[in-house]
Design an enzyme around this catalytic site. Structure first.
Site, PDB file in Angstrom:
ATOM      1  N   LYS A 160     -10.510  -1.074  10.313  1.00  0.00           N
ATOM      2  CA  LYS A 160     -10.797  -2.111   9.421  1.00  0.00           C
ATOM      3  C   LYS A 160     -11.246  -3.505  10.210  1.00  0.00           C
ATOM      4  CE  LYS A 160      -7.400  -0.623   6.075  1.00  0.00           C
ATOM      5  NZ  LYS A 160      -8.148   0.009   5.053  1.00  0.00           N
TER       6      LYS A 160
ATOM      7  N   HIS B 240       0.842  -1.100   0.069  1.00  0.00           N
ATOM      8  CA  HIS B 240       0.015  -0.018   0.055  1.00  0.00           C
ATOM      9  C   HIS B 240       1.066   1.261   0.108  1.00  0.00           C
ATOM     10  CE1 HIS B 240      -2.843   2.938   2.132  1.00  0.00           C
ATOM     11  NE2 HIS B 240      -3.751   2.189   1.725  1.00  0.00           N
TER      12      HIS B 240
ATOM     13  N   ASP C 270       2.848  -4.886   7.735  1.00  0.00           N
ATOM     14  CA  ASP C 270       1.727  -3.841   7.609  1.00  0.00           C
ATOM     15  C   ASP C 270       0.549  -4.886   7.854  1.00  0.00           C
ATOM     16  OD1 ASP C 270      -0.540  -2.662   6.852  1.00  0.00           O
ATOM     17  OD2 ASP C 270       0.438  -1.974   4.959  1.00  0.00           O
TER      18      ASP C 270
ATOM     19  N   GLN D 122      -4.634  -5.129   6.871  1.00  0.00           N
ATOM     20  CA  GLN D 122      -5.785  -6.167   6.054  1.00  0.00           C
ATOM     21  C   GLN D 122      -5.700  -7.290   6.822  1.00  0.00           C
ATOM     22  OE1 GLN D 122      -7.950  -5.171   3.864  1.00  0.00           O
ATOM     23  NE2 GLN D 122      -7.207  -3.211   3.510  1.00  0.00           N
TER      24      GLN D 122
ATOM     25  N   CYS E 221      -4.634   2.844  -3.633  1.00  0.00           N
ATOM     26  CA  CYS E 221      -3.541   3.200  -2.872  1.00  0.00           C
ATOM     27  C   CYS E 221      -2.386   2.097  -3.184  1.00  0.00           C
ATOM     28  CB  CYS E 221      -3.570   3.434  -1.533  1.00  0.00           C
ATOM     29  SG  CYS E 221      -4.826   4.780  -1.239  1.00  0.00           S
TER      30      CYS E 221
HETATM   31  N1  PMP Z   1      -1.989  -0.597   4.614  1.00  0.00           N
HETATM   32  C1  PMP Z   1      -2.798  -1.376   4.073  1.00  0.00           C
HETATM   33  C2  PMP Z   1      -2.516  -2.627   3.257  1.00  0.00           C
HETATM   34  C3  PMP Z   1      -4.334  -0.663   4.001  1.00  0.00           C
HETATM   35  O1  PMP Z   1      -5.088  -1.580   3.361  1.00  0.00           O
HETATM   36  C4  PMP Z   1      -4.511   0.534   4.357  1.00  0.00           C
HETATM   37  C5  PMP Z   1      -5.944   1.011   4.225  1.00  0.00           C
HETATM   38  N2  PMP Z   1      -6.297   1.099   3.082  1.00  0.00           N
HETATM   39  C6  PMP Z   1      -3.295   1.163   5.035  1.00  0.00           C
HETATM   40  C7  PMP Z   1      -2.097   0.432   5.154  1.00  0.00           C
HETATM   41  C8  PMP Z   1      -3.649   2.267   5.817  1.00  0.00           C
HETATM   42  O2  PMP Z   1      -4.215   2.352   6.914  1.00  0.00           O
HETATM   43  P1  PMP Z   1      -4.800   3.414   7.730  1.00  0.00           P
HETATM   44  O3  PMP Z   1      -6.028   3.902   6.990  1.00  0.00           O
HETATM   45  O4  PMP Z   1      -5.183   2.937   9.032  1.00  0.00           O
HETATM   46  O5  PMP Z   1      -3.941   4.546   7.882  1.00  0.00           O
END
Ligand code: PMP
Length: 463
Positions: A279, A176, A253, A256, A419
């Protein structure tokens, strides 16, 4: 406990400064310990604690989420398939936050009055509940605004203290942006080399042969646990092993992963884990970074100001230690309380069961929609370790149009690059539609979705 088998693992000697480890001895001890089970790699992110879990009753789970009863302005029943962007919140989370504001709203850690005591206890009680949920102690949990801030915290507080132009950071093509841009910025500032491990675009998995090459001589490996686009779970256990053999620290990370997999952080070898609350049933605006104790001692202050100090005079300041050093200003009190309520609510479930419920819906949906003419599915939801994200595209209906046509039927899906532009580049597409599922979704909803998608394609595609 599942085991991974690895036929050969090559590691280079401890030839240069390894910022991840305090000394050459610490790194050598790690390697010696490792050689012991060289070909038999135990899973490092153990999940699914044994518990007295109740069986999953999806109808009753749905009853905890008032929003799921919602009808859209066109009268259609909402079918929420945008869970990878953010999940819905159970009533207990909404109640816990509203109770804080209506009954004991006060700043925490600051005053000697009843409300301040109650707010402080609730904030710290939430830290206890959340850290216990992730299998660690409260002093290893730093509250952040989400996974993005957690990764930035590693980049500012650890990497800028420990890395320089001789160092290498390994990322993957499926990260991401939250796990790419902070490292690109660091590279610009400090000259650190950034290497990207490609994906195999047939299997949609990480190219582990390329990983084994990229990890050589690295100092930090940052990998997404589960791709928000492909739903693919990376072989985290093997990645951590290979990274540590190089003396590199590892950041996972887990944004998910957390909604459908348990982690026991203290039993794992991972150095940093970035998590989002929103999430996994918690509110927006909060998340955390889990950090191993020895690694936390290598971190310097990030944001400075109130709360993180011991003393301040016109001559300078002294700082607090542990997680307090990284939590500056008024804490996210309501959000922490809401997240605490979310993990306590999740505690009742066996996450293996949750995972397989989500995986069943995702794999069935992927199979059915891939049979529709013109639809391509990106990812492999039929893998048992895949999460609930199903990315797809139609060859003649643009993704934005398709999303609007699905919305007309009540189906909320995500559209865009998610993203993850480097991944889009690797897949050779500008964007995808993504249906993503959580524990309250049902096969009936999936069937209705497939039916509506068939109708939309039949009606609007260039045949
Ligand atoms: N990493 C991944 C794999 C995500 O899916 C997301 C959120 N779309 C993020 C990081 C960013 O997370 P946050 O919204 O908590 O900043």
């Amino acid at each position: 406990m599942p085991l991974l088998w690895c036929s050969s693992v090559h590691h280079s000697g401890f030839s240069s400064r390894r910022p991840g480890f305090k000394s050459r001895q610490e790194h050598q001890n790690y390697q010696l310990r490792d050689v012991h089970y060289y070909t038999r790699l135990e899973i490092l992110l153990p999940f699914g604690r044994a518990s007295e879990d109740m069986p999953m009753d999806v109808e009753s789970i749905r009853g905890d989420f008032p929003i799921l009863a919602r009808r859209l302005p066109n009268g259609k029943q909402l079918v929420y398939f945008d869970n990878a962007a953010t999940s819905q919140k159970p009533q207990c989370v909404i109640d816990a936050m509203s109770e804080y504001y209506s009954e004991y709203n006060s700043n925490a850690h600051r005053a000697n009055h009843t409300l301040a005591d109650e707010a402080t206890s609730a904030l710290e009680g939430a830290r206890d509940a959340i850290s216990s949920y992730f299998g660690t102690s409260p002093d290893q949990l730093i509250y952040t605004s989400g996974a993005t801030e957690a990764i930035n915290l590693v980049s500012y507080a650890w990497a800028r203290e420990n890395l320089s132009e001789d160092d290498v950071i390994v990322l993957t093509e499926m990260e991401h942006h939250a796990d790419i841009v902070p490292w690109q910025q660091l590279s610009k500032e400090r000259g650190v080399e950034v290497r990207y491990v490609p994906i195999d675009t047939n299997s949609f998995t990480l190219d582990m042969d390329a990983f084994e090459i990229a990890v050589q001589g690295s100092s930090l490996v940052c990998v997404v646990h589960t791709s928000n686009v492909l739903g693919i779970r990376n072989p985290i256990e093997k990645i951590v092993k290979l990274a540590h053999l190089q003396g590199a620290r590892v950041l996972i990370d887990f944004a998910q992963g957390a909604p459908h997999e348990r982690i026991r952080f203290d039993d794992s070898e991972v150095d940093f884990v970035a998590i989002s609350a929103h999430k996994m049933g918690g509110p927006t605006g909060i998340g955390c970074l889990l950090v191993k104790k020895d690694v936390m001692s290598q971190m310097g202050p990030f944001m400075t100001g109130g709360s993180m100090i011991k003393t301040v005079s016109t001559d300078g300041s002294t700082f607090r230690e542990g997680h307090a050093l990284f939590e500056t200003g008024t804490p996210r009190i309501a959000e922490a309380i809401g997240w605490g309520a979310a993990v306590q609510w999740l505690e009742q479930f066996d996450m293996h069961e949750v995972h397989s419920h989500i995986n069943n819906i995702a794999s069935w949906t992927a199979e059915k929609i891939s049979e529709i003419e013109g639809i391509t599915v990106y990812g492999d939801p039929s893998r048992k370790d895949s999460s609930g994200a199903v990315s797809f595209l139609h060859d003649s209906i643009q993704s934005q149009d398709l999303a609007l046509l699905l919305d007309e039927g009540g189906f909320a899906v995500r559209t865009g690059h998610h993203c993850a532009q480097p991944l889009m580049d690797a897949l050779g597409v500008p964007s995808t539609n993504r249906a993503s599922f959580w524990l309250y979704n049902t096969m009936d909803e999936a069937q209705a979705f497939v039916k509506h998608l068939n109708y939309v394609v039949d009606r609007f595609s260039d045949k």
